[in-house]
Scaffold this motif. Structure first.
Motif, PDB file in Angstrom:
ATOM      1  N   SER A  51       0.834  -1.214   0.000  1.00 29.25           N
ATOM      2  CA  SER A  51       0.000   0.000   0.000  1.00 29.25           C
ATOM      3  C   SER A  51       0.863   1.256   0.000  1.00 29.25           C
ATOM      4  N   MET A  52       1.942   1.234   0.794  1.00 25.03           N
ATOM      5  CA  MET A  52       2.854   2.384   0.841  1.00 25.03           C
ATOM      6  C   MET A  52       3.531   2.589  -0.505  1.00 25.03           C
ATOM      7  N   TYR A  53       3.877   1.475  -1.166  1.00 24.22           N
ATOM      8  CA  TYR A  53       4.521   1.564  -2.491  1.00 24.22           C
ATOM      9  C   TYR A  53       3.569   2.193  -3.510  1.00 24.22           C
ATOM     10  N   VAL A  54       2.297   1.747  -3.495  1.00 22.91           N
ATOM     11  CA  VAL A  54       1.284   2.294  -4.408  1.00 22.91           C
ATOM     12  C   VAL A  54       1.086   3.783  -4.136  1.00 22.91           C
ATOM     13  N   GLU A  55       1.010   4.125  -2.826  1.00 20.15           N
ATOM     14  CA  GLU A  55       0.829   5.537  -2.452  1.00 20.15           C
ATOM     15  C   GLU A  55       2.011   6.386  -2.930  1.00 20.15           C
ATOM     16  N   MET A  56       3.212   5.811  -2.852  1.00 21.12           N
ATOM     17  CA  MET A  56       4.426   6.508  -3.304  1.00 21.12           C
ATOM     18  C   MET A  56       4.332   6.826  -4.797  1.00 21.12           C
ATOM     19  N   LEU A  57       3.871   5.856  -5.594  1.00 22.16           N
ATOM     20  CA  LEU A  57       3.732   6.077  -7.033  1.00 22.16           C
ATOM     21  C   LEU A  57       2.655   7.111  -7.330  1.00 22.16           C
ATOM     22  N   GLU A  58       1.574   7.067  -6.542  1.00 24.58           N
ATOM     23  CA  GLU A  58       0.493   8.044  -6.742  1.00 24.58           C
ATOM     24  C   GLU A  58       0.967   9.469  -6.494  1.00 24.58           C
ATOM     25  N   LYS A  59       1.968   9.626  -5.655  1.00 19.83           N
ATOM     26  CA  LYS A  59       2.532  10.947  -5.353  1.00 19.83           C
ATOM     27  C   LYS A  59       3.660  11.301  -6.326  1.00 19.83           C
ATOM     28  N   ASN A  60       3.768  10.471  -7.408  1.00 20.73           N
ATOM     29  CA  ASN A  60       4.776  10.699  -8.443  1.00 20.73           C
ATOM     30  C   ASN A  60       6.215  10.614  -7.922  1.00 20.73           C
ATOM     31  N   SER A  67       7.165  -6.490 -13.048  1.00 23.36           N
ATOM     32  CA  SER A  67       7.037  -5.639 -14.243  1.00 23.36           C
ATOM     33  C   SER A  67       7.485  -4.206 -13.953  1.00 23.36           C
ATOM     34  N   HIS A  68       7.257  -3.761 -12.715  1.00 22.84           N
ATOM     35  CA  HIS A  68       7.707  -2.423 -12.311  1.00 22.84           C
ATOM     36  C   HIS A  68       9.230  -2.363 -12.229  1.00 22.84           C
ATOM     37  N   VAL A  69       9.854  -3.489 -11.866  1.00 23.66           N
ATOM     38  CA  VAL A  69      11.318  -3.559 -11.835  1.00 23.66           C
ATOM     39  C   VAL A  69      11.871  -3.235 -13.222  1.00 23.66           C
ATOM     40  N   TYR A  70      11.255  -3.872 -14.243  1.00 24.72           N
ATOM     41  CA  TYR A  70      11.675  -3.596 -15.630  1.00 24.72           C
ATOM     42  C   TYR A  70      11.343  -2.150 -16.020  1.00 24.72           C
ATOM     43  N   LYS A  71      10.151  -1.726 -15.638  1.00 28.65           N
ATOM     44  CA  LYS A  71       9.688  -0.389 -16.029  1.00 28.65           C
ATOM     45  C   LYS A  71      10.626   0.708 -15.534  1.00 28.65           C
ATOM     46  N   PHE A  72      11.112   0.518 -14.300  1.00 26.46           N
ATOM     47  CA  PHE A  72      11.963   1.562 -13.713  1.00 26.46           C
ATOM     48  C   PHE A  72      13.458   1.271 -13.890  1.00 26.46           C
ATOM     49  N   GLY A  73      13.775   0.199 -14.649  1.00 30.20           N
ATOM     50  CA  GLY A  73      15.163  -0.044 -15.035  1.00 30.20           C
ATOM     51  C   GLY A  73      16.060  -0.662 -13.978  1.00 30.20           C
ATOM     52  N   PHE A  74      15.461  -1.471 -13.057  1.00 30.44           N
ATOM     53  CA  PHE A  74      16.280  -2.079 -12.003  1.00 30.44           C
ATOM     54  C   PHE A  74      16.501  -3.588 -12.228  1.00 30.44           C
ATOM     55  N   ASP A  75      16.208  -4.064 -13.463  1.00 29.37           N
ATOM     56  CA  ASP A  75      16.300  -5.500 -13.731  1.00 29.37           C
ATOM     57  C   ASP A  75      17.730  -6.019 -13.701  1.00 29.37           C
ATOM     58  N   SER A  76      18.723  -5.129 -13.788  1.00 35.65           N
ATOM     59  CA  SER A  76      20.126  -5.567 -13.739  1.00 35.65           C
ATOM     60  C   SER A  76      20.751  -5.364 -12.360  1.00 35.65           C
ATOM     61  N   ASN A  77      19.943  -4.839 -11.436  1.00 34.76           N
ATOM     62  CA  ASN A  77      20.449  -4.581 -10.082  1.00 34.76           C
ATOM     63  C   ASN A  77      20.538  -5.899  -9.311  1.00 34.76           C
ATOM     64  N   VAL A  78      21.732  -6.249  -8.844  1.00 39.08           N
ATOM     65  CA  VAL A  78      21.965  -7.549  -8.215  1.00 39.08           C
ATOM     66  C   VAL A  78      21.113  -7.741  -6.968  1.00 39.08           C
ATOM     67  N   PHE A  79      20.878  -6.677  -6.192  1.00 34.49           N
ATOM     68  CA  PHE A  79      20.079  -6.793  -4.962  1.00 34.49           C
ATOM     69  C   PHE A  79      18.606  -7.053  -5.304  1.00 34.49           C
ATOM     70  N   VAL A  80      18.139  -6.397  -6.392  1.00 31.14           N
ATOM     71  CA  VAL A  80      16.767  -6.613  -6.839  1.00 31.14           C
ATOM     72  C   VAL A  80      16.614  -8.036  -7.391  1.00 31.14           C
ATOM     73  N   GLN A  81      17.603  -8.496  -8.150  1.00 30.59           N
ATOM     74  CA  GLN A  81      17.579  -9.857  -8.689  1.00 30.59           C
ATOM     75  C   GLN A  81      17.514 -10.895  -7.563  1.00 30.59           C
ATOM     76  N   ASN A  82      18.325 -10.688  -6.529  1.00 32.49           N
ATOM     77  CA  ASN A  82      18.329 -11.614  -5.379  1.00 32.49           C
ATOM     78  C   ASN A  82      16.963 -11.649  -4.705  1.00 32.49           C
ATOM     79  N   ALA A  83      16.348 -10.455  -4.566  1.00 29.50           N
ATOM     80  CA  ALA A  83      15.038 -10.364  -3.918  1.00 29.50           C
ATOM     81  C   ALA A  83      13.959 -11.059  -4.758  1.00 29.50           C
ATOM     82  N   LEU A  84      14.059 -10.917  -6.084  1.00 27.89           N
ATOM     83  CA  LEU A  84      13.095 -11.585  -6.975  1.00 27.89           C
ATOM     84  C   LEU A  84      13.232 -13.105  -6.899  1.00 27.89           C
ATOM     85  N   ILE A  85      14.470 -13.600  -6.890  1.00 22.46           N
ATOM     86  CA  ILE A  85      14.705 -15.048  -6.777  1.00 22.46           C
ATOM     87  C   ILE A  85      14.105 -15.568  -5.474  1.00 22.46           C
TER      88      ILE A  85
END
Length: 603
Positions: free
Chosen positions: A16-25, A54-72
């Motif tokens: 919910s906090m993440y969605v609210e963050m996006l709503e606030k641009n 899909s948001h990971v790709y959208k915001f360009g973090f698909d190559s970030n090793v910490f994000v990749q670890n979290a997705l796995i």
């Protein structure tokens, strides 16, 4: 805030906090997705995981090793191990944490071979493992009992100069204990500078698994602290070796130690109660489960059904079944078999039809089903047809099948076929004393004394001893054990006095001792005396002096088949003393009520 909600186990609020963050641009940074994803539960992952990816790709973090670890981690948690592997394959594979996440994911999905293969690939890529890596791979080797692979991982500890932590040492002990190498496991255990409850429990479990239960108990008693897992491991050890009284004694110690049991403990205790016919204690366990809100899952429900049926309490078993929210094929099987062995054949067939209507597919016909067919035909006296069923079985008949035919031969006094069935059983189990005894009983009943003496001589030559008759009865939560001619019970004098009184009462009701199955070469009076000392008669006499008010059901568990005379006595007791008597012998249940038995005198 996202990090905080994830840490305290509130992933919905984090989303919910993440969605609210996006709503606030406000755009996420390289910290947002790892904190968000690592807090996901399985349910939230399945609901929101692919959307966040899909948001990971959208915001360009698909190559970030910490994000990749979290997705796995997230996909592994959700059971979507192939997608997790897809993320891993697209990663740079330079970070050991990425490898650890994937190996851990395979372990979680029970794909232990894949865990080991990934570790091999990791070494080829020259990525140095950490202690976390080795613990995960050792766990995979332990679960799959791959000792050679485990030893290679053990060598890596020295080769890579990895510090021996408590968790790593425990993983090593677990490996060797799981693979039956208890001397190596003990060597590591003894050399440890620090041990915790897991170290001790692993040693106890190792000895339990190798059936060295007394050695397991010695280490259990030395433990500086014990948790519910330790107690359950030790209880399970006794259960595996059919030491049911020890199971109950240890459970009482667990209660005294104020350790709260879990659902696994409850299943073990209920199983022990079932084997001992300890209904009172089983009822207390059920009340304890309800009162302490212990997870009442399918396994607990199945154990309760089994316990009630094995204690002859059919109505309560049905009640548990009707209240169960979920059922598996073992639930239905327990109901069908339980109803059948308690003499409720029609209800067992109805339950089978109900199972089919519930779209539960029954198992393929197996040897037990053929045993039931032989039993049914035997009851009807169709011994030749029963034998034809055995001859045409698609698999090799076992002891149960031949035993069903032999039992039918005894009832219908078909000596020739009985001899054939006995021969088949003795080929499978040459030291089965019960078969020799049943043959002797049949020869005695048919006055074939020469044949009887021949079998007796054969028993002596082969060193076959008749298993002593033993009866168990629970009274006020305590299980009492009687053997034929027993004088060890503290109330023996009172029991034998009651037995004499009971015999006289039954004689007034028409009782005449049936000595047809006493194959000792002694006079008729001595035969009657021998009959009178049978263990179930002692148990019944004990119940009559101990159970207080009339009307209380007498429940007995007998290790051998009930003899004809004891069966007759139990029928008369149920009528003369207005008591329901339930006896579970090695063949089936006998519910004695108002002078008749549920087995219709076929057993």
């Amino acid at each position: 805030m996202i990090r905080g909600y994830s840490r305290i186990g509130c992933p919905k609020y984090a989303v919910s906090m993440y969605v609210e963050m996006l709503e606030k641009n406000l755009k996420p940074d390289h910290y947002t997705f790892p904190f968000l994803l690592k807090g996901f539960t399985r349910d939230i992952g399945l609901e929101c995981g692919t959307g966040i990816h899909s948001h990971v790709y959208k915001f360009g973090f698909d190559s970030n090793v910490f994000v990749q670890n979290a997705l796995i981690h997230m996909y592994s948690l959700c059971g979507q191990i192939d997608i997790a592997r897809g993320v891993f394959d697209l990663s740079s594979k330079t970070d050991v944490i990425t490898w650890n996440a994937m190996i851990s994911g395979y372990n979680r999905s029970k794909k232990f071979d894949e865990s080991r293969k990934l570790f091999d690939a990791m070494e080829e890529k020259r990525v140095l493992p950490t202690s976390v890596t080795l613990v995960s791979v050792l766990s995979a080797c332990s679960k799959s009992k791959d000792l050679n692979a485990g030893k290679r991982v053990h060598r890596c500890v020295k080769d890579y100069k990895i510090e021996l932590t408590l968790i790593l040492e425990n993983a090593l002990i677990d490996l060797y204990a799981a693979c039956g190498e208890m001397s190596v496991a003990l060597g590591i255990f003894d050399s440890m500078k620090k041990r915790d409850v897991i170290s001790w429990t692993t040693i106890v479990t190792g000895f339990v698994n190798s059936e060295q239960v007394d050695l397991a108990r010695w280490y259990f008693d030395q433990m500086p602290e014990r948790d519910s897992v330790s107690w359950t491991a030790m209880i399970d050890g006794y259960l595996r070796l059919n030491r049911f009284k020890d199971v109950l004694m240890l459970f009482r110690e667990m209660q005294t130690a104020k350790i709260k049991p879990d659902e696994f403990t409850m299943v073990s205790i209920l199983t022990a109660c079932a084997h001992l016919g300890a209904l009172e204690l089983g009822e207390w366990i059920k009340a304890y489960i309800d009162k302490n809100k212990i997870r009442n899952d399918i396994y607990v429900g199945n154990a309760l059904i089994d316990m009630y049926f094995k204690c002859g309490s059919v109505e309560k078993a049905v009640r548990v079944f009707n209240k169960m929210r979920g059922r598996d094929k073992f639930t239905w099987t327990a109901m069908i078999v339980g109803l059948a062995i308690n003499g409720h054949g029609k209800e067992a067939l109805d339950m089978f039809s109900q199972m089919l209507r519930a779209s539960v597919t029954p198992d393929e016909p197996n040897v037990a089903h053929y045993g039931c067919m032989v039993d049914l035909l035997g009851r009807a006296g169709q011994l030749r047809e029963a034998y034809e069923v055995i001859r045409n079985m698609p698999m090799k008949p076992n002891l149960i099948v031949w035993g069903a035919l032999l039992g039918a031969c005894r009832v219908h006094k078909d000596v020739e076929m009985a001899e054939m069935a006995a021969k088949q059983i003795l080929q499978l189990e040459p030291e089965n004393g019960a078969v020799y005894v049943l043959l002797c009983n049949l020869y005695a009943a048919c006055n074939r004394w020469d044949n009887l003496r021949e079998v007796r001589k054969m028993m002596m030559e082969r060193g076959i001893k008749k298993t002593p008759g033993c009866s168990l009865i629970e009274m006020n939560g305590v299980v009492h054990e009687f053997v034929a001619g027993d004088l060890s019970h503290p109330q023996s004098e009172e029991i034998y006095s009651k037995l004499e009184e009971m015999t006289e009462d039954l004689k007034f009701a028409g009782y005449l001792p049936d000595t047809s199955e006493v194959f000792l070469d002694i006079g008729e009076e001595e035969k009657e005396t021998a009959l009178n000392r049978h263990s179930e008669k002692l148990a019944i006499a004990f119940a009559l002096i101990s159970s207080g008010r009339p009307g209380i059901t007498i429940r007995i568990v007998k290790n051998l088949r009930m003899c004809v005379d004891c069966h007759h006595v139990a029928k008369l007791v149920s009528r003369v003393y207005d008591r329901e008597v339930i006896v579970r012998d090695r063949t089936r249940f006998h519910h004695f009520k108002h002078g008749s038995c549920s087995c219709k005198d076929y057993w």
